[in-house]
Design an enzyme around this catalytic site. Structure first.
Site, mmCIF file in Angstrom:
data_model
loop_
_atom_site.group_PDB
_atom_site.id
_atom_site.type_symbol
_atom_site.label_atom_id
_atom_site.label_comp_id
_atom_site.label_asym_id
_atom_site.label_seq_id
_atom_site.Cartn_x
_atom_site.Cartn_y
_atom_site.Cartn_z
ATOM 1 N N ASP A 97 0.854 -1.187 0.000
ATOM 2 C CA ASP A 97 0.000 0.000 0.000
ATOM 3 C C ASP A 97 0.893 1.241 0.000
ATOM 4 O OD1 ASP A 97 0.942 0.227 2.577
ATOM 5 O OD2 ASP A 97 -0.922 -0.391 3.521
ATOM 6 N N GLY A 99 1.024 3.739 2.144
ATOM 7 C CA GLY A 99 1.381 4.310 3.440
ATOM 8 C C GLY A 99 0.487 5.444 3.872
ATOM 9 N N PHE A 101 -2.800 5.683 4.482
ATOM 10 C CA PHE A 101 -3.766 5.423 5.550
ATOM 11 C C PHE A 101 -3.080 5.432 6.912
ATOM 12 C CE2 PHE A 101 -6.039 2.520 8.396
ATOM 13 C CZ PHE A 101 -7.299 3.088 8.385
ATOM 14 N N GLY A 225 -11.231 4.425 1.068
ATOM 15 C CA GLY A 225 -12.093 5.262 1.881
ATOM 16 C C GLY A 225 -13.359 4.587 2.342
ATOM 17 N N ASP A 275 -8.029 -7.218 1.140
ATOM 18 C CA ASP A 275 -7.044 -7.439 2.201
ATOM 19 C C ASP A 275 -7.668 -7.004 3.509
ATOM 20 O OD1 ASP A 275 -5.521 -4.856 3.543
ATOM 21 O OD2 ASP A 275 -6.489 -4.368 1.641
#
Length: 385
Positions: A97, A99, A101, A225, A275
């Site tokens: 990902d 990073g 979040f 989101g 995930d």
């Protein structure tokens, strides 16, 4: 493996059943069967599991976290040691990902502007800057097969004004992320960069975001989101609105989801990749997922129960150990409890995904969906969710 590494990233849609899709993602490190659940290996490890175990359960891909790995041990160190695949002894596909979040949820003293986010590490207090370009650079150093653009993920509920501001910023960051990804030669190495659809719970913004991203040359597209505090019905309604606006010939990834029910219902709405930390985190806290619901091994009702979690399961953690023994391990705080329950949970998740793929292939997904929900509803334990 040499021949695979010469092939570019690709996605083939093999079968549809309603909106449910069965497909195949090819990366330099192998084939990912979709719909796919990706175990989370936040800090280059799926907690309480050996890599060979994770693979044996049916996982084609695991997820690594850019934020955590940049802080410790650092992307530069992992690159010097041969890249993330070698570092964590996982020669199969890895998705990282962006990073973003974790910066929003974990880091201290955040300051966000057009350029990116400056923040203080939750590990040692050092200050860092995360920009779209730096996020891609870190993911390139890690050498992951599937990478994510940097976006701003806001918690729900949020005002329409703040939601639109974050969505439009994420679109500008998507363009910058893509430019950096191409400058660093990602496509030439068979890697992929996914764009992330934002827009909160605002239907018009979701469609605008998906449409704009679809005009950019990403290898895949994510729905971000969601699973950030909103009710399940809101999440599913946003998927019903969003997935029809996403490219049909590219993989669709719903980030951070979720429960078995979330997955089943999201597949029904056109999602290919998932995930979530839930099965591994639950395993470390005494909670087992089974085809007949959740089993909380902390409960005293299991202290004298000689039955296994599921005698019909192919997983030894589910069929060889009594609930009484698992209850004892949990109450005693033994590390074996986390190992066995995580093993069971990931086995259940991967079994569910295989059942979904088989049902789509056979054209019986709706029957499978109804039967699975009936099994959960019949449970004499807590309803699954």
């Amino acid at each position: 493996m040499t021949d695979q590494k010469q092939k570019p990233f690709s996605f083939r849609l093999l079968k549809t059943d309603g909106m449910a899709r069965r497909g195949e993602i090819r990366t330099p490190h192998g084939i990912v069967r979709t719909p796919a659940f990706m175990p989370v290996g936040t800090q280059a490890t799926v907690k309480a599991m050996y890599p060979d175990q994770v693979r044996a359960l049916g996982s084609d891909v695991v997820l690594g976290n850019t934020y955590h790995l940049m802080l410790r041990p650092s992307a530069e160190r992992i690159a010097r040691l041969g890249g993330l695949h070698k570092f964590m002894n996982w020669p199969h596909t890895i998705l990282t990902d962006s990073g973003g979040f974790q910066v929003m949820s974990l880091a201290q003293l955040r300051k966000l502007d057009e350029n990116g986010v400056t923040f203080q590490s939750h590990v040692d207090g050092r200050r860092y800057e995360m920009t779209p370009e730096r996020s891609v650079e870190i993911q390139q150093l890690l050498g992951s097969d599937i990478q994510m653009q940097l976006d701003e993920c806001i918690a729900l509920p949020a005002s329409p004004e703040d939601t639109e501001r974050a969505m439009r910023l994420s679109l500008r960051w998507a363009e910058r992320s893509r430019r950096k990804f191409e400058e660093m030669g990602g496509p030439g190495r068979g890697q992929a960069l996914y764009g992330i659809v934002q827009g909160g719970a605002e239907p018009d913004l979701r469609i605008q975001s998906a449409t704009a991203l679809g005009e950019m040359p990403f290898e895949g597209y994510s729905v971000g989101g969601l699973a950030v505090g909103e009710p399940q019905d809101v999440m599913l309604r946003m998927l019903e609105i969003t997935t029809p606006a996403m490219p049909v010939d590219k993989p669709r990834y719903l980030m951070g989801v979720g429960t078995p029910e979330d997955i089943l219902e999201s597949v029904a709405r056109g999602i290919d990749q998932f995930d979530c930390v839930m099965p591994t985190r639950a395993g470390r806290h005494g909670l087992a997922y089974t085809r007949f619901g959740k089993v909380n091994l902390k409960n005293a009702r299991h202290a004298d129960d000689p039955r296994p979690l599921d005698e019909a399961s192919a997983c030894e953690a589910a069929n060889r150990y009594s609930r009484a023994y698992l209850h004892h391990l949990v109450k005693a705080g033994e590390g074996l409890a986390a190992m066995l329950l995580t093993w069971n949970n990931l086995a259940y998740y991967q079994s569910l995904m295989q059942g979904i793929r088989d049902a789509i292939e056979a054209g019986t997904f709706e029957e499978f969906r109804a039967r699975t929900r009936e099994d959960w509803a019949r449970s004499d334990i807590a309803p699954i969710g």
